[in-house]
Design a protein around this motif. Sequence first.
Motif, PDB file in Angstrom:
ATOM      1  N   VAL A 159       0.830  -1.180   0.208  1.00 30.05           N
ATOM      2  CA  VAL A 159       0.110   0.214   0.006  1.00 30.05           C
ATOM      3  C   VAL A 159       0.945   1.286  -0.064  1.00 30.05           C
ATOM      4  N   ASP A 160       0.549   2.226  -0.774  1.00 34.77           N
ATOM      5  CA  ASP A 160       1.125   3.563  -0.887  1.00 34.77           C
ATOM      6  C   ASP A 160       0.992   4.464   0.136  1.00 34.77           C
ATOM      7  N   CYS A 161      -0.424   4.479   0.788  1.00 35.00           N
ATOM      8  CA  CYS A 161      -0.870   5.470   1.867  1.00 35.00           C
ATOM      9  C   CYS A 161      -1.986   5.022   2.519  1.00 35.00           C
ATOM     10  N   VAL A 185      -4.387   3.716  -2.031  1.00 36.07           N
ATOM     11  CA  VAL A 185      -4.814   4.334  -0.763  1.00 36.07           C
ATOM     12  C   VAL A 185      -5.643   3.175   0.138  1.00 36.07           C
ATOM     13  N   LEU A 186      -5.238   3.058   1.260  1.00 37.23           N
ATOM     14  CA  LEU A 186      -5.891   1.944   2.119  1.00 37.23           C
ATOM     15  C   LEU A 186      -6.738   2.885   3.483  1.00 37.23           C
ATOM     16  N   ASP A 187      -7.950   2.508   3.164  1.00 37.00           N
ATOM     17  CA  ASP A 187      -8.790   3.047   4.625  1.00 37.00           C
ATOM     18  C   ASP A 187      -9.489   1.987   5.405  1.00 37.00           C
ATOM     19  N   PRO A 188      -8.857   1.704   6.505  1.00 38.65           N
ATOM     20  CA  PRO A 188      -9.237   0.267   7.053  1.00 38.65           C
ATOM     21  C   PRO A 188     -10.623   0.743   7.756  1.00 38.65           C
ATOM     22  N   PHE A 189     -11.020   2.060   8.146  1.00 38.00           N
ATOM     23  CA  PHE A 189     -12.436   2.111   8.639  1.00 38.00           C
ATOM     24  C   PHE A 189     -13.137   3.122   7.803  1.00 38.00           C
ATOM     25  N   LEU A 190     -13.804   2.545   6.669  1.00 37.77           N
ATOM     26  CA  LEU A 190     -14.305   3.149   5.439  1.00 37.77           C
ATOM     27  C   LEU A 190     -15.352   4.319   5.709  1.00 37.77           C
ATOM     28  N   SER A 230     -17.991   6.613   5.903  1.00 34.50           N
ATOM     29  CA  SER A 230     -19.017   7.093   5.073  1.00 34.50           C
ATOM     30  C   SER A 230     -18.666   7.236   3.349  1.00 34.50           C
ATOM     31  N   GLY A 231     -17.264   6.773   3.126  1.00 32.45           N
ATOM     32  CA  GLY A 231     -16.662   6.575   1.836  1.00 32.45           C
ATOM     33  C   GLY A 231     -16.024   7.920   1.230  1.00 32.45           C
ATOM     34  N   SER A 232     -15.906   8.843   2.131  1.00 33.69           N
ATOM     35  CA  SER A 232     -15.227  10.078   1.619  1.00 33.69           C
ATOM     36  C   SER A 232     -13.994   9.899   0.966  1.00 33.69           C
ATOM     37  N   THR A 233     -13.222   8.965   1.517  1.00 34.07           N
ATOM     38  CA  THR A 233     -11.865   8.627   0.995  1.00 34.07           C
ATOM     39  C   THR A 233     -11.749   7.908  -0.127  1.00 34.07           C
ATOM     40  N   ALA A 234     -12.815   7.133  -0.418  1.00 35.28           N
ATOM     41  CA  ALA A 234     -13.063   6.443  -1.647  1.00 35.28           C
ATOM     42  C   ALA A 234     -13.145   7.435  -2.853  1.00 35.28           C
ATOM     43  N   ILE A 235     -14.175   8.425  -2.570  1.00 28.86           N
ATOM     44  CA  ILE A 235     -14.653   9.311  -3.305  1.00 28.86           C
ATOM     45  C   ILE A 235     -13.413  10.378  -3.742  1.00 28.86           C
ATOM     46  N   ALA A 236     -12.639  10.524  -2.904  1.00 28.07           N
ATOM     47  CA  ALA A 236     -11.510  11.639  -2.824  1.00 28.07           C
ATOM     48  C   ALA A 236     -10.413  10.821  -4.026  1.00 28.07           C
ATOM     49  N   CYS A 237     -10.366   9.547  -3.598  1.00 21.34           N
ATOM     50  CA  CYS A 237      -9.579   8.771  -4.629  1.00 21.34           C
ATOM     51  C   CYS A 237     -10.212   8.723  -6.062  1.00 21.34           C
ATOM     52  N   LEU A 238     -11.428   8.558  -6.055  1.00 18.23           N
ATOM     53  CA  LEU A 238     -12.084   8.621  -7.703  1.00 18.23           C
ATOM     54  C   LEU A 238     -11.726  10.026  -8.309  1.00 18.23           C
ATOM     55  N   SER A 266      -9.164  11.901  -7.862  1.00 17.76           N
ATOM     56  CA  SER A 266      -7.801  12.129  -8.266  1.00 17.76           C
ATOM     57  C   SER A 266      -6.916  11.119  -8.709  1.00 17.76           C
ATOM     58  N   ASN A 267      -7.740  10.186  -9.211  1.00  9.46           N
ATOM     59  CA  ASN A 267      -7.189   9.078  -9.925  1.00  9.46           C
ATOM     60  C   ASN A 267      -6.203   8.215  -9.329  1.00  9.46           C
ATOM     61  N   ARG A 268      -6.739   7.755  -8.203  1.00  7.81           N
ATOM     62  CA  ARG A 268      -6.005   6.939  -6.952  1.00  7.81           C
ATOM     63  C   ARG A 268      -6.802   5.690  -7.215  1.00  7.81           C
ATOM     64  N   ARG A 269      -6.067   4.727  -6.913  1.00  5.91           N
ATOM     65  CA  ARG A 269      -6.847   3.350  -6.473  1.00  5.91           C
ATOM     66  C   ARG A 269      -6.980   3.332  -4.948  1.00  5.91           C
ATOM     67  N   PHE A 270      -8.031   2.453  -4.464  1.00  4.29           N
ATOM     68  CA  PHE A 270      -8.400   2.579  -3.228  1.00  4.29           C
ATOM     69  C   PHE A 270      -9.116   0.932  -2.990  1.00  4.29           C
TER      70      PHE A 270
END
Length: 306
Positions: A25-27, A250-255, A257-265, A267-271
């Motif tokens: 994982v990168d971040c 990018v990994l979020d172990p405590f997803l 509301s999913g804001s981190t997933a949308i942020a990755c969408l 900014s073209n990051r995988r999640f």
Amino acid sequence: MLDNNISIINSDCFIYIKNIPDNFVDCVITDPPYFIDGMQNNWDVENLNNKVKKSNVIGSMPVGMKFDIQQGKDLQNFISQISTEIFRVLKPGGFYLSFSQARLYHRMAVAIEDNGFEIRDMLIWKRESQAKAFSQNHFVYKYMNDISDEEKQCIIQQLNNRKTPQLKGQSEPIVLAQKPKEGTFINNWLKYKVGLIDTNISLDGKFPGTIMEVAKPKGKERASHSHLTMKPIALIEHLVKIFTTENSLVLDPFLGSGSTAIACLNSNRRFIGIELNKQYFDETKIRLENYIKEKDLDIQLNLKLK
């Protein structure tokens, strides 16, 4: 392991994260349970929502916070356990950002540091919040039954509208940690493409700073999910862009509301996002599907839900 851009998993992060390879994982950007007033890792969503509805305080935290030293100890133990796995899956030099709570930040930072990470800084999310300090007048009237009304009024005058020691919250700290790099910053970057930050990213046109002022989610963004501590997409996207590059994982172990997933969408990051609570997971699934459809994102995307 990861064959799609975005993966969200309804599972216990302590179990699922063991499927992720070492140095993969990168971040990590996450908002774990704060262990305050029922907000543990196994919090009861319905019970917490009822607390908020019954109170006069509208905000991310329920009222009646218990100042119990055991909360900090429990949080430190919990963060220590997940940080062990996060250290394993992060690439050398990879960043680990964890939202915290002001009076328990030290517990989280110590837990992360004790598991091998270097604490690089404390970042601050600056936002407005409703004051939660309580007047003592009602306690005088309700519980001091052995004195007269005149004596009660005298005590209230002496108090002079003093309240519980809770100044108006205007910030939320974020632990900025880094897994030790291999060799120099340049050598580590050339091998893993992590460990350095992008200072071209800015919220206000200035050099990126440790204090980031972003409004709390509201309106349509807030209404899309019942999570009590939802973070704004703009803030998470800012962090994602500073601490990772395009196509990073990018990994979020405590997803949540999913804001981190949308942020990755955006900014073209995988999640990879892991969420234990089924209600939150289902709401996040719908939120992501709707967001992808509404924004008509011009990226290669396969939403992986399992």
